[in-house]
Design a protein around this motif. Structure first.
Motif, mmCIF file in Angstrom:
data_model
loop_
_atom_site.group_PDB
_atom_site.id
_atom_site.type_symbol
_atom_site.label_atom_id
_atom_site.label_comp_id
_atom_site.label_asym_id
_atom_site.label_seq_id
_atom_site.Cartn_x
_atom_site.Cartn_y
_atom_site.Cartn_z
ATOM 1 N N VAL A 16 0.847 -1.192 0.000
ATOM 2 C CA VAL A 16 0.000 0.000 0.000
ATOM 3 C C VAL A 16 0.885 1.244 0.000
ATOM 4 O O VAL A 16 1.982 1.253 0.554
ATOM 5 N N ARG A 17 0.366 2.281 -0.668
ATOM 6 C CA ARG A 17 1.050 3.576 -0.680
ATOM 7 C C ARG A 17 0.665 4.340 0.574
ATOM 8 O O ARG A 17 -0.406 4.139 1.142
ATOM 9 N N ARG A 27 12.927 -5.396 -3.490
ATOM 10 C CA ARG A 27 12.370 -5.155 -4.821
ATOM 11 C C ARG A 27 11.756 -3.758 -4.897
ATOM 12 O O ARG A 27 11.942 -3.043 -5.873
ATOM 13 N N ASN A 28 11.066 -3.358 -3.852
ATOM 14 C CA ASN A 28 10.427 -2.042 -3.837
ATOM 15 C C ASN A 28 11.429 -0.909 -3.700
ATOM 16 O O ASN A 28 11.170 0.207 -4.121
ATOM 17 N N HIS A 44 -8.169 2.184 -1.987
ATOM 18 C CA HIS A 44 -7.594 3.157 -2.921
ATOM 19 C C HIS A 44 -6.085 3.309 -2.748
ATOM 20 O O HIS A 44 -5.411 3.863 -3.612
ATOM 21 N N LEU A 45 -5.532 2.801 -1.652
ATOM 22 C CA LEU A 45 -4.094 2.897 -1.405
ATOM 23 C C LEU A 45 -3.318 1.652 -1.848
ATOM 24 O O LEU A 45 -2.090 1.654 -1.833
ATOM 25 N N VAL A 46 -4.037 0.598 -2.230
ATOM 26 C CA VAL A 46 -3.362 -0.638 -2.648
ATOM 27 C C VAL A 46 -2.572 -0.369 -3.923
ATOM 28 O O VAL A 46 -3.058 0.263 -4.857
ATOM 29 N N LYS A 47 -1.344 -0.848 -3.935
ATOM 30 C CA LYS A 47 -0.499 -0.715 -5.127
ATOM 31 C C LYS A 47 -0.694 -1.986 -5.960
ATOM 32 O O LYS A 47 -0.022 -2.983 -5.767
ATOM 33 N N TRP A 48 -1.668 -1.929 -6.875
ATOM 34 C CA TRP A 48 -1.951 -3.071 -7.740
ATOM 35 C C TRP A 48 -0.860 -3.166 -8.795
ATOM 36 O O TRP A 48 -0.385 -2.152 -9.298
ATOM 37 N N ALA A 49 -0.490 -4.381 -9.123
ATOM 38 C CA ALA A 49 0.534 -4.580 -10.151
ATOM 39 C C ALA A 49 -0.042 -4.195 -11.508
ATOM 40 O O ALA A 49 -1.217 -4.398 -11.781
ATOM 41 N N VAL A 82 3.719 7.570 -5.786
ATOM 42 C CA VAL A 82 4.675 6.544 -6.205
ATOM 43 C C VAL A 82 5.197 5.811 -4.987
ATOM 44 O O VAL A 82 5.137 6.310 -3.874
ATOM 45 N N GLY A 83 5.757 4.635 -5.236
ATOM 46 C CA GLY A 83 6.378 3.860 -4.172
ATOM 47 C C GLY A 83 5.357 3.242 -3.232
ATOM 48 O O GLY A 83 4.169 3.524 -3.289
ATOM 49 N N THR A 84 5.835 2.375 -2.389
ATOM 50 C CA THR A 84 4.957 1.767 -1.402
ATOM 51 C C THR A 84 5.381 2.253 -0.034
ATOM 52 O O THR A 84 6.547 2.523 0.223
ATOM 53 N N GLY A 85 4.437 2.358 0.840
ATOM 54 C CA GLY A 85 4.749 2.768 2.192
ATOM 55 C C GLY A 85 4.910 1.579 3.109
ATOM 56 O O GLY A 85 5.774 1.545 3.952
ATOM 57 N N SER A 86 4.054 0.583 2.912
ATOM 58 C CA SER A 86 4.084 -0.579 3.792
ATOM 59 C C SER A 86 3.227 -1.675 3.186
ATOM 60 O O SER A 86 2.847 -1.601 2.022
ATOM 61 N N TYR A 87 2.912 -2.660 4.018
ATOM 62 C CA TYR A 87 2.074 -3.774 3.583
ATOM 63 C C TYR A 87 0.949 -3.926 4.588
ATOM 64 O O TYR A 87 1.140 -3.728 5.779
#
Length: 159
Positions: free
Chosen positions: A9-10, A149-150, A34-39, A16-21
């Motif tokens: 999730v952002r 990876r992130n 809305h914060l999920v970073k979908w591939a 851009v980028g991810t903040g955490s999981y």
């Protein structure tokens, strides 16, 4: 939910980028979908490169155009997720690429490890939409590899 996996999730307001999981339960509880970073879909240039280099122009072997990652804290949690997916009657596992096994050549992936499942979702809805034969990839990744990876740290590029 049953897999226990986490989605990247952002941070609120970040583009851009991810903040955490977060687990699906946490995302639902916080109404944070809305914060999920979908591939995204695989880059066409990379898809063509893979088609030529790896699959001898056989497009039917290119099965990771659509993919998503689930992140886990332990190998045991990944194993539990595989068991949950295996028990799901609407999911057909087409292929398993286990980069976690000791027999896997770590030099082939620059030390990166995951379990990649190529899956088909078969239900009334997917049949009605005509996508029941579509294969997607679900990457099951340990958090420490997902973090690397992130951060765009590529072990191959450093070798």
């Amino acid at each position: 939910r049953a897999s226990g996996g986490m989605l990247p999730v952002r941070k609120e307001g970040a583009h851009v980028g991810t903040g955490s999981y977060k687990t699906v339960q946490q995302i639902s509880d916080e109404n944070a979908w809305h914060l999920v970073k979908w591939a995204g879909i695989k880059n066409p240039r990379r898809a063509l490169e893979k088609l030529v280099r790896n699959y001898d122009y056989d497009a039917s072997r290119l099965v990771d155009l659509c993919r998503q990652a689930l992140v886990f804290d332990s190998v045991e949690a990944i194993s539990r997720c595989v068991a949950v997916i295996h028990a799901d009657t609407s999911t057909t596992c087409v292929r398993v690429k286990n980069r976690m096994t000791p027999e896997y050549d770590i030099w082939a992936s620059g030390g990166y490890r995951d379990v990649a499942l190529n899956l088909r979702l078969v239900s009334d809805v997917t049949e009605r939409l005509g996508v029941d034969e579509h294969v997607c990839e679900l990457q099951l990744i340990l958090k420490r590899f997902a973090d690397m990876r992130n951060d765009q740290v590529c072990p191959k590029a450093q070798a």
